[in-house]
Design a protein around this motif. Sequence first.
Motif, PDB file in Angstrom:
ATOM      1  N   VAL A  39       0.851  -1.197   0.000  1.00  0.00           N
ATOM      2  CA  VAL A  39       0.000   0.000   0.000  1.00  0.00           C
ATOM      3  C   VAL A  39       0.884   1.243   0.000  1.00  0.00           C
ATOM      4  N   PRO A  40       0.328   2.404  -0.356  1.00  0.00           N
ATOM      5  CA  PRO A  40       1.161   3.612  -0.456  1.00  0.00           C
ATOM      6  C   PRO A  40       1.813   4.034   0.860  1.00  0.00           C
ATOM      7  N   ARG A  41       1.083   3.890   1.970  1.00  0.00           N
ATOM      8  CA  ARG A  41       1.600   4.387   3.247  1.00  0.00           C
ATOM      9  C   ARG A  41       1.404   3.342   4.342  1.00  0.00           C
ATOM     10  N   GLY A  42       2.405   3.238   5.219  1.00  0.00           N
ATOM     11  CA  GLY A  42       2.276   2.351   6.365  1.00  0.00           C
ATOM     12  C   GLY A  42       1.558   3.035   7.520  1.00  0.00           C
ATOM     13  N   LYS A  43       1.350   2.287   8.595  1.00  0.00           N
ATOM     14  CA  LYS A  43       0.746   2.855   9.799  1.00  0.00           C
ATOM     15  C   LYS A  43       1.644   3.992  10.320  1.00  0.00           C
TER      16      LYS A  43
END
Length: 231
Positions: A142-146
Amino acid sequence: MSKFGNLSVIFDLDGTLVDSEPNYYEAGRQTLAEHGVPDFSWAEHERYVGVSTLETAVLWKQKYALAASVDELLADTNRRYLELARAATRAYPEMRKFVELLATEGVPMAVASGSSPEAIEAILAGTGLDAYLRTVVSADEVPRGKPAPDVFLEAARRLGVTPADCVVLEDAAPGAAAAYSAGMRCIAIPYVAAQSGAPEFATADLLLRGGQAGFTARGAYDWLVRSARSS
């Protein structure tokens, strides 16, 4: 109709389903030592609990002014971690019972983790949890992690459910923040007890300040049933 209604459950992996942080610490310690940082401690490692492996490599490069590239640091850490994970990773017994209870009831489940796809696969296969948890999302996908909600939203998409019908189990503050941002309910089980007062955990619908010591499969199961009735 199921007592759980339309609820689905999304699990974080490291520190939530399995006690993998010691392996991540050792992999990171060895990698940093190889690149000129000989005294990386467990206390320092705790700052990165809940942060994706990629983001951790970015932060290490900045903090320690390392000559190695982020890709090199990430590859070195992941290689070491996979070796350790395949040798020994322990699933928390009450978490295993909880997964089995939900599977018996036919509750849709997924794993959404900051670990690499290879690490997730190795751990689930090694612990036998892959028999129940077949929908898996890595932050690498996905584009961004937590603390961004991307990994949880993608898990809901793959399950074919709406975020509002999802309950997340998380051990780290960035994960609790991600669940909240995704519009999902959250059971928080802090891995680092000293961090249980973090503002991100205040957004959780159920906060077990004692971490895994306070978690029981039956307690979580009963909470989910009550949550389904009130939704």
